[in-house]
Design a protein around this motif. Structure first.
Motif, PDB file in Angstrom:
ATOM      1  N   GLY A 184     -89.929 124.110 -51.661  1.00 45.02           N
ATOM      2  CA  GLY A 184     -90.868 123.867 -52.752  1.00 45.02           C
ATOM      3  C   GLY A 184     -92.279 124.297 -52.384  1.00 45.02           C
ATOM      4  N   MET A 185     -92.679 124.023 -51.125  1.00 38.50           N
ATOM      5  CA  MET A 185     -94.005 124.453 -50.645  1.00 38.50           C
ATOM      6  C   MET A 185     -94.126 125.962 -50.744  1.00 38.50           C
ATOM      7  SD  MET A 185     -95.026 122.514 -47.188  1.00 38.50           S
ATOM      8  CE  MET A 185     -95.271 120.762 -47.117  1.00 38.50           C
ATOM      9  N   SER A 186     -93.079 126.633 -50.293  1.00 36.16           N
ATOM     10  CA  SER A 186     -93.081 128.085 -50.329  1.00 36.16           C
ATOM     11  C   SER A 186     -93.223 128.581 -51.769  1.00 36.16           C
ATOM     12  CB  SER A 186     -91.791 128.589 -49.689  1.00 36.16           C
ATOM     13  OG  SER A 186     -91.601 129.933 -49.953  1.00 36.16           O
ATOM     14  N   GLY A 187     -92.456 127.954 -52.690  1.00 34.64           N
ATOM     15  CA  GLY A 187     -92.521 128.362 -54.091  1.00 34.64           C
ATOM     16  C   GLY A 187     -93.893 128.111 -54.698  1.00 34.64           C
ATOM     17  N   ALA A 188     -94.452 126.916 -54.420  1.00 37.14           N
ATOM     18  CA  ALA A 188     -95.770 126.574 -54.972  1.00 37.14           C
ATOM     19  C   ALA A 188     -96.822 127.543 -54.442  1.00 37.14           C
ATOM     20  CB  ALA A 188     -96.125 125.139 -54.602  1.00 37.14           C
ATOM     21  N   ALA A 189     -96.759 127.835 -53.139  1.00 35.60           N
ATOM     22  CA  ALA A 189     -97.727 128.759 -52.558  1.00 35.60           C
ATOM     23  C   ALA A 189     -97.551 130.145 -53.148  1.00 35.60           C
ATOM     24  CB  ALA A 189     -97.551 128.806 -51.039  1.00 35.60           C
ATOM     25  N   TYR A 190     -96.289 130.540 -53.385  1.00 32.52           N
ATOM     26  CA  TYR A 190     -96.039 131.869 -53.938  1.00 32.52           C
ATOM     27  C   TYR A 190     -96.697 132.008 -55.310  1.00 32.52           C
ATOM     28  CZ  TYR A 190     -93.681 136.318 -54.397  1.00 32.52           C
ATOM     29  OH  TYR A 190     -93.428 137.659 -54.499  1.00 32.52           O
ATOM     30  N   ALA A 191     -96.533 130.965 -56.150  1.00 33.24           N
ATOM     31  CA  ALA A 191     -97.126 131.016 -57.492  1.00 33.24           C
ATOM     32  C   ALA A 191     -98.640 131.148 -57.408  1.00 33.24           C
ATOM     33  CB  ALA A 191     -96.750 129.755 -58.271  1.00 33.24           C
ATOM     34  N   LEU A 192     -99.264 130.343 -56.536  1.00 30.83           N
ATOM     35  CA  LEU A 192    -100.730 130.317 -56.497  1.00 30.83           C
ATOM     36  C   LEU A 192    -101.305 131.551 -55.803  1.00 30.83           C
ATOM     37  CD1 LEU A 192    -101.085 126.546 -55.649  1.00 30.83           C
ATOM     38  CD2 LEU A 192    -101.690 127.646 -57.810  1.00 30.83           C
ATOM     39  N   LEU A 193    -100.609 132.041 -54.762  1.00 30.84           N
ATOM     40  CA  LEU A 193    -101.158 133.162 -54.000  1.00 30.84           C
ATOM     41  C   LEU A 193    -100.875 134.503 -54.669  1.00 30.84           C
ATOM     42  CD1 LEU A 193    -100.336 132.103 -50.330  1.00 30.84           C
ATOM     43  CD2 LEU A 193    -102.498 131.895 -51.544  1.00 30.84           C
ATOM     44  N   PHE A 194     -99.693 134.615 -55.293  1.00 28.73           N
ATOM     45  CA  PHE A 194     -99.331 135.919 -55.847  1.00 28.73           C
ATOM     46  C   PHE A 194     -99.327 135.925 -57.374  1.00 28.73           C
ATOM     47  CE2 PHE A 194     -97.655 135.664 -51.575  1.00 28.73           C
ATOM     48  CZ  PHE A 194     -98.306 136.754 -51.015  1.00 28.73           C
ATOM     49  N   ALA A 195     -99.683 134.766 -57.967  1.00 27.01           N
ATOM     50  CA  ALA A 195    -100.047 134.685 -59.381  1.00 27.01           C
ATOM     51  C   ALA A 195     -98.935 135.013 -60.360  1.00 27.01           C
ATOM     52  CB  ALA A 195    -101.253 135.574 -59.679  1.00 27.01           C
ATOM     53  N   TYR A 196     -97.685 135.031 -59.910  1.00 28.03           N
ATOM     54  CA  TYR A 196     -96.630 135.344 -60.870  1.00 28.03           C
ATOM     55  C   TYR A 196     -95.535 134.282 -60.833  1.00 28.03           C
ATOM     56  CZ  TYR A 196     -92.578 137.516 -62.981  1.00 28.03           C
ATOM     57  OH  TYR A 196     -91.483 137.740 -63.747  1.00 28.03           O
ATOM     58  N   VAL A 197     -95.115 133.864 -62.018  1.00 27.01           N
ATOM     59  CA  VAL A 197     -94.058 132.864 -62.147  1.00 27.01           C
ATOM     60  C   VAL A 197     -93.007 133.410 -63.103  1.00 27.01           C
ATOM     61  CG1 VAL A 197     -93.505 130.545 -62.966  1.00 27.01           C
ATOM     62  CG2 VAL A 197     -95.633 130.942 -61.727  1.00 27.01           C
ATOM     63  N   GLY A 198     -91.759 133.548 -62.662  1.00 27.83           N
ATOM     64  CA  GLY A 198     -90.715 134.076 -63.536  1.00 27.83           C
ATOM     65  C   GLY A 198     -89.337 133.581 -63.145  1.00 27.83           C
ATOM     66  N   VAL A 253     -98.246 119.063 -56.841  1.00 28.76           N
ATOM     67  CA  VAL A 253     -97.238 118.842 -57.885  1.00 28.76           C
ATOM     68  C   VAL A 253     -95.989 119.653 -57.575  1.00 28.76           C
ATOM     69  CG1 VAL A 253     -96.689 119.199 -60.321  1.00 28.76           C
ATOM     70  CG2 VAL A 253     -98.926 118.307 -59.668  1.00 28.76           C
ATOM     71  N   GLY A 254     -96.172 120.924 -57.193  1.00 30.31           N
ATOM     72  CA  GLY A 254     -95.037 121.789 -56.891  1.00 30.31           C
ATOM     73  C   GLY A 254     -94.212 121.251 -55.737  1.00 30.31           C
ATOM     74  N   VAL A 255     -94.898 120.857 -54.662  1.00 32.34           N
ATOM     75  CA  VAL A 255     -94.193 120.350 -53.481  1.00 32.34           C
ATOM     76  C   VAL A 255     -93.432 119.078 -53.827  1.00 32.34           C
ATOM     77  CG1 VAL A 255     -94.474 119.489 -51.148  1.00 32.34           C
ATOM     78  CG2 VAL A 255     -95.872 121.384 -51.931  1.00 32.34           C
ATOM     79  N   THR A 256     -94.085 118.198 -54.603  1.00 34.55           N
ATOM     80  CA  THR A 256     -93.418 116.961 -55.011  1.00 34.55           C
ATOM     81  C   THR A 256     -92.176 117.281 -55.837  1.00 34.55           C
ATOM     82  OG1 THR A 256     -95.649 116.081 -55.184  1.00 34.55           O
ATOM     83  CG2 THR A 256     -93.873 114.664 -55.933  1.00 34.55           C
ATOM     84  N   GLY A 257     -92.293 118.303 -56.682  1.00 29.51           N
ATOM     85  CA  GLY A 257     -91.146 118.724 -57.479  1.00 29.51           C
ATOM     86  C   GLY A 257     -89.984 119.133 -56.596  1.00 29.51           C
ATOM     87  N   GLY A 258     -90.263 119.945 -55.576  1.00 24.57           N
ATOM     88  CA  GLY A 258     -89.215 120.386 -54.658  1.00 24.57           C
ATOM     89  C   GLY A 258     -88.592 119.210 -53.937  1.00 24.57           C
ATOM     90  N   LEU A 259     -89.447 118.297 -53.492  1.00 25.53           N
ATOM     91  CA  LEU A 259     -88.970 117.120 -52.757  1.00 25.53           C
ATOM     92  C   LEU A 259     -88.063 116.270 -53.638  1.00 25.53           C
ATOM     93  CD1 LEU A 259     -91.100 114.930 -50.426  1.00 25.53           C
ATOM     94  CD2 LEU A 259     -89.755 113.815 -52.181  1.00 25.53           C
ATOM     95  N   ALA A 260     -88.541 115.975 -54.854  1.00 23.16           N
ATOM     96  CA  ALA A 260     -87.782 115.090 -55.740  1.00 23.16           C
ATOM     97  C   ALA A 260     -86.446 115.723 -56.114  1.00 23.16           C
ATOM     98  CB  ALA A 260     -88.596 114.789 -56.998  1.00 23.16           C
ATOM     99  N   PHE A 308    -104.764 122.368 -63.867  1.00 23.63           N
ATOM    100  CA  PHE A 308    -104.941 121.607 -62.633  1.00 23.63           C
ATOM    101  C   PHE A 308    -105.644 122.483 -61.617  1.00 23.63           C
ATOM    102  CE2 PHE A 308    -101.423 118.143 -62.665  1.00 23.63           C
ATOM    103  CZ  PHE A 308    -101.830 117.749 -63.914  1.00 23.63           C
ATOM    104  N   PRO A 309    -106.497 121.889 -60.753  1.00 22.08           N
ATOM    105  CA  PRO A 309    -107.041 122.676 -59.642  1.00 22.08           C
ATOM    106  C   PRO A 309    -105.901 123.106 -58.701  1.00 22.08           C
ATOM    107  CG  PRO A 309    -107.916 120.428 -59.651  1.00 22.08           C
ATOM    108  CD  PRO A 309    -106.978 120.524 -60.784  1.00 22.08           C
ATOM    109  N   ALA A 310    -106.118 124.195 -57.981  1.00 24.14           N
ATOM    110  CA  ALA A 310    -105.043 124.792 -57.191  1.00 24.14           C
ATOM    111  C   ALA A 310    -104.413 123.792 -56.231  1.00 24.14           C
ATOM    112  CB  ALA A 310    -105.568 125.999 -56.428  1.00 24.14           C
ATOM    113  N   ALA A 311    -105.262 122.987 -55.545  1.00 26.95           N
ATOM    114  CA  ALA A 311    -104.719 122.059 -54.557  1.00 26.95           C
ATOM    115  C   ALA A 311    -103.807 121.031 -55.226  1.00 26.95           C
ATOM    116  CB  ALA A 311    -105.852 121.364 -53.816  1.00 26.95           C
ATOM    117  N   THR A 312    -104.229 120.510 -56.380  1.00 28.51           N
ATOM    118  CA  THR A 312    -103.417 119.523 -57.101  1.00 28.51           C
ATOM    119  C   THR A 312    -102.111 120.159 -57.577  1.00 28.51           C
ATOM    120  OG1 THR A 312    -105.550 118.808 -57.941  1.00 28.51           O
ATOM    121  CG2 THR A 312    -103.618 117.658 -58.781  1.00 28.51           C
ATOM    122  N   ALA A 313    -102.217 121.367 -58.104  1.00 35.47           N
ATOM    123  CA  ALA A 313    -101.023 122.062 -58.586  1.00 35.47           C
ATOM    124  C   ALA A 313    -100.029 122.262 -57.437  1.00 35.47           C
ATOM    125  CB  ALA A 313    -101.407 123.409 -59.183  1.00 35.47           C
ATOM    126  N   PHE A 314    -100.571 122.576 -56.262  1.00 33.07           N
ATOM    127  CA  PHE A 314     -99.709 122.758 -55.091  1.00 33.07           C
ATOM    128  C   PHE A 314     -98.956 121.471 -54.785  1.00 33.07           C
ATOM    129  CE2 PHE A 314     -99.083 122.726 -50.438  1.00 33.07           C
ATOM    130  CZ  PHE A 314     -98.320 123.872 -50.308  1.00 33.07           C
TER     131      PHE A 314
END
Lengths: 320, 293
Positions: A226-240, A90-97, A82-88
C-alpha cells in the motif's frame, strides 16, 4: 547460531542504500527517473517478499494492496484535496486494512486454494475500479493535479514533481521499508515466519499460533504494498485500473523470483533488472510481455532460487 | 418486446454460453482432477482454437462449412500438440509441483498470447458461421448456429463422459486421479496419462474456441474471460468433480446471461469472483461437489 558482527549484518543493506543515494548525482536524467520508479516498485517487491519469500504465502492478489494505496492516496488527494502527507497515510491505511481483512478470510486456506482466493479478491477489486469508472475513469485513469502534489515540511513547500525531491522521497520510502523488513526478519518473529514457510504443522506443534503469524506477515506485506502504491500515485501523478490488474499481482512475484525469494537484496535486484528488460524489449517490439513469460518459465524450471539465491548457493559451496 | 421475452432471450443466451463454458471448464477440471495442477494458460488454448478457426476458414475461403469442419479437426490436434510439448518441456521438469505449475503456466500464458499478437495481429476478426438459419420465436428470431453450438457441445460432453467411464483409457485416468501411486504399481504409466490428460484438456478448450468464433470475434485477448469463468465454474462445482463442473457451468452460464442482460456484466463478474473466493474458503469441496473422504 553464531552471531555475525554488526558490520557483516548491516554492511550490505547500508551499502545498497548509500549506493542508491550516491547514484542520483551521477545518473543521467532518464535513468534518474527510472531509478526513482524502480525504488518505489522495489518497495512493493520487498513487501511481497515478506509474504512469499519468508512466510511461504504464494499470493496472486497483491495488486489489490498496491491499488488500495494508489487509489486511497490518489483519490483523496485529487477529489478531497487532502495534503500529500495525509493522502499518503490514507493510502497506507487502506493497504493495511484490506490486507488484514483479506488475510482473515483467505488464510483459512493454504497452497493452491490460497492462491486462487487472493486472485479472486484482487480480481473483484480490479473489476470494482472499472465498475466505478465515473469516479476512477477505469482503464484510462486520471492524472493528479500539480497542486495536490505538494509536501509541506515546516512551512517549506516541496513539489513532488521535482525530480530531485521525487528521487529522494522514493529513496527514503525504499530505505525505510527495506530496513524495516530486515529488522523484522532478523527478529524472533522473522524466525517464526521462516519456520512457518519450512514446516507449518511442526511450527504449530511447537506451540506457535501460525495463523496469527501468517496474518501478521500478510498485513505487513500488504501495508508495504500500500505504501508503494500511495507513493506511486503521489510521485508519478497517475492513477489507473492497470495497476489493479492481475498483471500487477504477477509482477512482484516475478521480481522476487528473479532476484531471489527469501533474500534481502533480491527484490531490488529483480525489480531493477525486470524494469530495464521490459524497457529495453518494449523498444524493439510491442509484445514485450513475451520476455516476461519466457523469464518466468526459465526461472521456475532452472533457477527457482533466483539470482541472489543461486549466487549464495554457489558461494557457500558444499556447505548446507 | 415484453419483459418475459427479454428474460427468454437472456436464458437462451445463457444456455448457449453455458454449453461452451461447460466444454472449456471440463478441460480445466480434467487436468485439475487427474494431475492436481491448475493450468492458468487454459484460456490461451481456447483463444488458439478461435484463431486457428479463423485461419482455416480464411485459407479455405468461401466454404464456411468445410472450414468449420476442418477447424474442428485441426484446432484440437494443433493445440493438443502444444500441450504435449508443454508437458514434456515444462511441467515434467518441475515435477507437477502445484505452485510452480501455476507460475510456469502464467509464463506460458504470456508466451502464447504475445506470440499470437505477433503472428496474428491485434485485430478482432469474425469467422463466418457454417449455417445461416433463424429459429423464429413469436417475439424475436434466434440464430440457428447458436443451437448447433449447443448441440455439438452436448455431444462432446457426452463423448468425454463415455471415454471416462467406458474405455480403458478412462479407467486409467480415473485410477490415476484416485490414487496415483497405486495406479503406477498396477502398471499404468502415470507419466503418459498426465500427458494425455493435459493434451485432452487443451483440445477441449480449443474446440470451444472454434465453436465460439462465429458468435464472437477471434482476438488474441479472448482467452481471458473463459479462463476466469472456467475457474469460477470448476471451483463452484468442486475441484476435480466432473458432475459438479457441469451443474456449475449451467448455473453460472445462465445466471451470467440473465444478470448481464438486466444489470451490468461487470457487476455480474464482481459477484461471481467474490462468490468463488468465499466458496473456496468456506466450502472447499464446492457447492455441488461430493465431500472428499
Amino acid at each position: 547460531m553464531i552471531r555475525a558482527s554488526a558490520a557483516a549484518r548491516w554492511g550490505v543493506p547500508v551499502g545498497v542504500i548509500v549506493a542508491l543515494a550516491l547514484a542520483q548525482f551521477v545518473l543521467p536524467d532518464y535513468h534518474h527517473t527510472n531509478l526513482a520508479r524502480i525504488m518505489v516498485l522495489a518497495t512493493f517487491a520487498v513487501g511481497y517478499n515478506i509474504a512469499f519469500g519468508y512466510t511461504g504465502l504464494l499470493s496472486l492478489g497483491h495488486a489489490m494492496f498496491f491499488a488500495a494505496g494508489l487509489y486511497g492516496a490518489g483519490m483523496t488527494a485529487q477529489f478531497l484535496h487532502f495534503p500529500a502527507a495525509t493522502a499518503f497515510v490514507v493510502g497506507v491505511t487502506g493497504g493495511l486494512a484490506l490486507a488484514f481483512i483479506v488475510g482473515l478470510i483467505a488464510l483459512r486456506t493454504t497452497g493452491v486454494s490460497f492462491l486462487i482466493v487472493t486472485l479472486m479478491f484482487a480480481q473483484a477489486v480490479y473489476l470494482t475500479t472499472l465498475y466505478l469508472n465515473n469516479v476512477t475513469r477505469g482503464d484510462e485513469g486520471f492524472v493528479l493535479a500539480p497542486e495536490s502534489r505538494q509536501l509541506n515540511l515546516g512551512g517549506m513547500a516541496l513539489a513532488l514533481s521535482d525530480p530531485d525531491v521525487r528521487y529522494n522521497c522514493a529513496l527514503l520510502l525504499f530505505a525505510l521499508c527495506f530496513l524495516l523488513s530486515i529488522f523484522l526478519l532478523r527478529s524472533p518473529i522473522g524466525r517464526v515466519l521462516i519456520a512457518v514457510r519450512e514446516n507449518e504443522p511442526r511450527t504449530q506443534m511447537l506451540g506457535y499460533n501460525t495463523f496469527g503469524y501468517k496474518l501478521l506477515a500478510l498485513t505487513i506485506s500488504g501495508t508495504l504494498s500500500g505504501m508503494s502504491g500511495a507513493a506511486y500515485a503521489l510521485l508519478f501523478a497517475y492513477v489507473g485500473s492497470t495497476f489493479a490488474s492481475t498483471q500487477f499481482s504477477i509482477y512482484p512475484l516475478l521480481w522476487v523470483l528473479l532476484g531471489g525469494a527469501g533474500t534481502l537484496v533480491g527484490p531490488l535486484i529483480g525489480t531493477a533488472l525486470m524494469f530495464y528488460l521490459v524497457d529495453f524489449s518494449s523498444g524493439i517490439t510491442s509484445s514485450y510481455m513475451i520476455a516476461v513469460g519466457i523469464i518466468l518459465v526459465v526461472l521456475i524450471i532452472a533457477f527457482p532460487k533466483g539470482i541472489i539465491g543461486t549466487l549464495r548457493h554457489a558461494w557457500s559451496g558444499a556447505r548446507p | 418486446m415484453s419483459y418475459g421475452a427479454y428474460f427468454l432471450l437472456a436464458v437462451l443466451e445463457g444456455t448457449v454460453l453455458a454449453f461452451v463454458l461447460a466444454v472449456t471448464a471440463l478441460g480445466l477440471s480434467l487436468v485439475f482432477g487427474v494431475m492436481r495442477v491448475v493450468n492458468v494458460a487454459h484460456g490461451e488454448f481456447f483463444m488458439l482454437g478461435g484463431v486457428i478457426a479463423w485461419w482455416v476458414s480464411s485459407t479455405v475461403g468461401g466454404m464456411p462449412l468445410l472450414g468449420f469442419v476442418l477447424a474442428l479437426i485441426v484446432a484440437p490436434l494443433f493445440v493438443g500438440g502444444i500441450a504435449l510439448v508443454t508437458d514434456w518441456l515444462i511441467l515434467r521438469r518441475i515435477d507437477y509441483d502445484p505452485e510452480s505449475t501455476i507460475v510456469a503456466t502464467i509464463g506460458l500464458l504470456y508466451i502464447i498470447q504475445e506470440a499470437t499478437l505477433v503472428l496474428y495481429g491485434p485485430e478482432a476478426r469474425s469467422v463466418e458461421a457454417p449455417y445461416y438459419f433463424r429459429v423464429q420465436f413469436p417475439w424475436f428470431g434466434y440464430s440457428g448456429y447458436k443451437l448447433i453450438v449447443a448441440g455439438i457441445s452436448a455431444a462432446l460432453l457426452l463423448a468425454t463422459w463415455l471415454v471416462l467411464t467406458r474405455t480403458s483409457l478412462g479407467l486409467y485416468m480415473r485410477a490415476t486421479q484416485y490414487d496415483q501411486e497405486t495406479a503406477q504399481a498396477f502398471g499404468i504409466s502415470v507419466r503418459r496419462i498426465y500427458a494425455t490428460v493435459f493434451a485432452l484438456g487443451a483440445a477441449l478448450a480449443a474446440i470451444a474456441g472454434v465453436l465460439v468464433v462465429p458468435i464472437q470475434q477471434a482476438h488474441y485477448l479472448m482467452g481471458h474471460d473463459p479462463l476466469l469463468l472456467s475457474f469460477i465454474v470448476v471451483i463452484i462445482g468442486g475441484l476435480g468433480s466432473l458432475g459438479g463442473t457441469l451443474v456449475a457451468a449451467f448455473v453460472i452460464g445462465i445466471s451470467d446471461g440473465v444478470i448481464s442482460v438486466f444489470f451490468s456484466p461487470t457487476l455480474a463478474k464482481i459477484l461471481a469472483t467474490l462468490l468463488v473466493a468465499l466458496v473456496l474458503v468456506f466450502r472447499p469441496t464446492g457447492l455441488f461437489g461430493a465431500r472428499e473422504p
